[in-house]
Design a protein around this motif. Sequence first.
Motif, PDB file in Angstrom:
ATOM      1  N   TRP A 132      -7.559   8.030   0.299  1.00 23.46           N
ATOM      2  CA  TRP A 132      -6.517   7.048  -0.036  1.00 23.46           C
ATOM      3  C   TRP A 132      -6.745   6.534  -1.452  1.00 23.46           C
ATOM      4  CZ3 TRP A 132      -2.020   6.325   1.913  1.00 23.46           C
ATOM      5  CH2 TRP A 132      -1.301   5.155   1.652  1.00 23.46           C
TER       6      TRP A 132
ATOM      7  N   LYS B 188       0.819  -1.213   0.000  1.00 22.82           N
ATOM      8  CA  LYS B 188       0.000   0.000   0.000  1.00 22.82           C
ATOM      9  C   LYS B 188       0.855   1.267   0.000  1.00 22.82           C
ATOM     10  CE  LYS B 188      -0.933   0.464   4.924  1.00 22.82           C
ATOM     11  NZ  LYS B 188      -1.781   0.040   6.030  1.00 22.82           N
ATOM     12  N   LEU B 189       2.172   1.107   0.233  1.00 19.53           N
ATOM     13  CA  LEU B 189       3.049   2.277   0.185  1.00 19.53           C
ATOM     14  C   LEU B 189       3.718   2.434  -1.177  1.00 19.53           C
ATOM     15  CD1 LEU B 189       4.765   1.943   3.675  1.00 19.53           C
ATOM     16  CD2 LEU B 189       3.025   3.587   3.002  1.00 19.53           C
TER      17      LEU B 189
ATOM     18  N   ASP C 164       0.771   4.352  -6.228  1.00 18.31           N
ATOM     19  CA  ASP C 164      -0.630   4.710  -6.012  1.00 18.31           C
ATOM     20  C   ASP C 164      -1.510   3.598  -6.569  1.00 18.31           C
ATOM     21  OD1 ASP C 164      -1.216   5.165  -8.871  1.00 18.31           O
ATOM     22  OD2 ASP C 164       0.144   6.859  -8.657  1.00 18.31           O
ATOM     23  N   PRO C 165      -2.842   3.681  -6.341  1.00 17.98           N
ATOM     24  CA  PRO C 165      -3.708   2.547  -6.722  1.00 17.98           C
ATOM     25  C   PRO C 165      -3.609   2.162  -8.200  1.00 17.98           C
ATOM     26  CG  PRO C 165      -4.927   4.094  -5.343  1.00 17.98           C
ATOM     27  CD  PRO C 165      -3.621   4.736  -5.643  1.00 17.98           C
TER      28      PRO C 165
ATOM     29  N   SER D 175      -5.414   8.763  -4.144  1.00 17.44           N
ATOM     30  CA  SER D 175      -4.068   9.275  -3.856  1.00 17.44           C
ATOM     31  C   SER D 175      -3.171   9.297  -5.098  1.00 17.44           C
ATOM     32  CB  SER D 175      -3.407   8.464  -2.731  1.00 17.44           C
ATOM     33  OG  SER D 175      -3.325   7.095  -3.092  1.00 17.44           O
TER      34      SER D 175
ATOM     35  N   VAL E  93       2.932  10.766  -0.539  1.00 17.61           N
ATOM     36  CA  VAL E  93       2.325   9.485  -0.876  1.00 17.61           C
ATOM     37  C   VAL E  93       2.855   9.008  -2.225  1.00 17.61           C
ATOM     38  CG1 VAL E  93       0.171   8.355  -1.573  1.00 17.61           C
ATOM     39  CG2 VAL E  93       0.212   9.811   0.444  1.00 17.61           C
TER      40      VAL E  93
END
Lengths: 271, 167
Positions: free
Chosen positions: B128, A99-100, A103-104, B131, A190
């Motif tokens: 999130w 998750k780090l 990005d998605p 993001s 992020v």
Amino acid sequence: MIPEQFGYSAPTSLQEAFSLLQELGEDAKILAGGHSLIPMMKLRLATPFHLIDINKIPGLAYIREEGNTLKIGALTREVDLEESTLIHDKYPIFIDASKLIADPQVRNFGTLGGNIAHGDAANDHPAVMIALRAVVEISGAGGSRTVAIDDFFHGFYMTAIEQGEILTEIRISRPQSKFGSAYHKVERKVGDYATAGVAIALGMDDKGICTYAGIGLTNVNATPMRAERSEAALIGTNLNAEAINLAARHASEDCQPSSDLRGDEEYKRHQ
Amino acid sequence: MKKTINIKLNGTDHSVEVEPRKLLVHLIREDLSMTGTHIGCDTTSCGACTVLIDGRSAKSCTILAIQADGKEITTVEGLATAGGLHPLQEGFKENHGLQCGFCTPGMMIRAVELLGKNPNPTESEIRWGISGNLCRCTGYNNIVKAIQYASAKMRGAELPSTEPEFV
């Protein structure tokens, strides 16, 4: 930005991919998720003569447990690790790391195998592999061989994968003890590469004594790094504050970070 | 050098000749003239070029057109139907979810996948979830509200207030 011209093949079996790799030689690159390679090609930092797209080869993406061993297909996407209940319940370190990563949208395509095979100490999964003492399976026309993760990273963008070979599987043997793992990274924003990152896996016996310690460090060395003295500082202790502080001090002393836009050497050691 | 690929873009089949190095976003915008998908940073950061490839949100500046052979692509032009705007489009309209509008197509397409996987996300799950999409007008609060509005509408729940927030 448009990459330089290149040829493209999308084989539908590993055998076909191995033949292409042999035929085309070292100017051919494997295209998996492509989210490290294509940006480099757009910036003309990489100019492969030919891309071999392995995304149409079935059977390279899976997450399964066989006995005490977790097997992950090299083409497994980050998003599939993130959403796997098996991973969530037993190997949370992958959730922490995945998750780090970027990005998605990037995680929808980026693969675990690619993250490792790229051979970049700034990537997150190599440290996770070190903490878990993973073994990777590398396959070629002549068959498959396995390489321990400590023998896999040879240098900047250099790994144990030889010409004509493809990384096909990641194997992790779970220690027979109470076992926990986590990954933490300091990042500017992020989705950035780690300023510094640490992957840690610990096993304890029934008396609360540490019997397994795996610690991998991200982006503080030319290659993904095992913090050996830190591991030794934890083994045999009950993980009291003193042992943890000593392990942290060893990690800070033993790493070899380079100063860059993400921070100078001293700052990174402090992380 | 050129190869013929077949893709379905917003429900229409296309057969196109492409050079392997052509990026998917250029195929969509230049060859197929769907200019709703934007090119922002061109470095996989901003998310303005986000499209769906077989339902997965993707930054189309980082995918080769040839990789989309045989796939179904959805862009912002594919959201509205004859019945009217997509709930996300309505949400962005009602909640002042855009200022300059450059990031909007990518934001909405990303939110399609987000709501598909998680129909009732919390505010932090929405933040999130987007993001990988940057809004340089920094209109995130209203973008989050727009997605919350679409979530409620798609679930048939009571619609939240659409009082826009100006900070």
